[in-house]
Design a protein around this motif. Structure first.
Motif, PDB file in Angstrom:
ATOM      1  N   GLN A  67       0.953  -1.166  -0.081  1.00  6.15           N
ATOM      2  CA  GLN A  67       0.218  -0.008  -0.133  1.00  6.15           C
ATOM      3  C   GLN A  67       0.779   1.002  -0.173  1.00  6.15           C
ATOM      4  OE1 GLN A  67      -3.254  -0.188  -0.181  1.00  6.15           O
ATOM      5  NE2 GLN A  67      -3.397  -2.190  -0.025  1.00  6.15           N
ATOM      6  N   ILE A  68       0.798   2.028  -1.204  1.00  9.61           N
ATOM      7  CA  ILE A  68       1.802   3.123  -1.309  1.00  9.61           C
ATOM      8  C   ILE A  68       0.904   4.375  -0.645  1.00  9.61           C
ATOM      9  CG2 ILE A  68       2.959   4.357  -2.808  1.00  9.61           C
ATOM     10  CD1 ILE A  68       3.487   2.160  -4.461  1.00  9.61           C
ATOM     11  N   GLU A  69       1.331   4.968   0.193  1.00  7.38           N
ATOM     12  CA  GLU A  69       0.738   6.188   0.837  1.00  7.38           C
ATOM     13  C   GLU A  69       1.396   7.477   0.284  1.00  7.38           C
ATOM     14  OE1 GLU A  69       0.504   6.155   4.894  1.00  7.38           O
ATOM     15  OE2 GLU A  69      -0.063   4.074   4.921  1.00  7.38           O
ATOM     16  N   VAL A  70       0.705   8.317  -0.184  1.00  4.52           N
ATOM     17  CA  VAL A  70       0.995   9.750  -0.681  1.00  4.52           C
ATOM     18  C   VAL A  70       0.890  10.739   0.352  1.00  4.52           C
ATOM     19  CG1 VAL A  70       0.866  11.125  -2.704  1.00  4.52           C
ATOM     20  CG2 VAL A  70       0.258   8.903  -2.992  1.00  4.52           C
TER      21      VAL A  70
END
Length: 70
Positions: A67-70
């Protein structure tokens, strides 16, 4: 007849039951195992390889996507 049933039960355990538990254990502990535990895992895979090969077409052990969080 008893001997045949005993052989059938042992073959079922060796080819289906124990490899299912081995796969579940490997899936749960693969990324956090210590070196001794990893050695035991390799032994279990070697010992139960025929059963793991029977079950391998039905199992997906790829890691979950990040899960890539920005």
């Amino acid at each position: 007849m008893i001997v045949a049933l005993l052989y059938l039960a042992l073959a079922g355990a060796y080819l289906l039951v124990i490899p299912i538990f081995v796969m579940l254990y490997l899936k749960q502990r693969w990324y956090v195992a210590s070196s001794i535990e990893r050695t035991i895992m390799y032994f279990m895979v070697f010992f139960f390889l025929p059963g793991l090969l029977v079950l391998s077409p039905f199992v997906n052990l790829r890691p979950r996507p990040r899960q890539i969080e920005v």
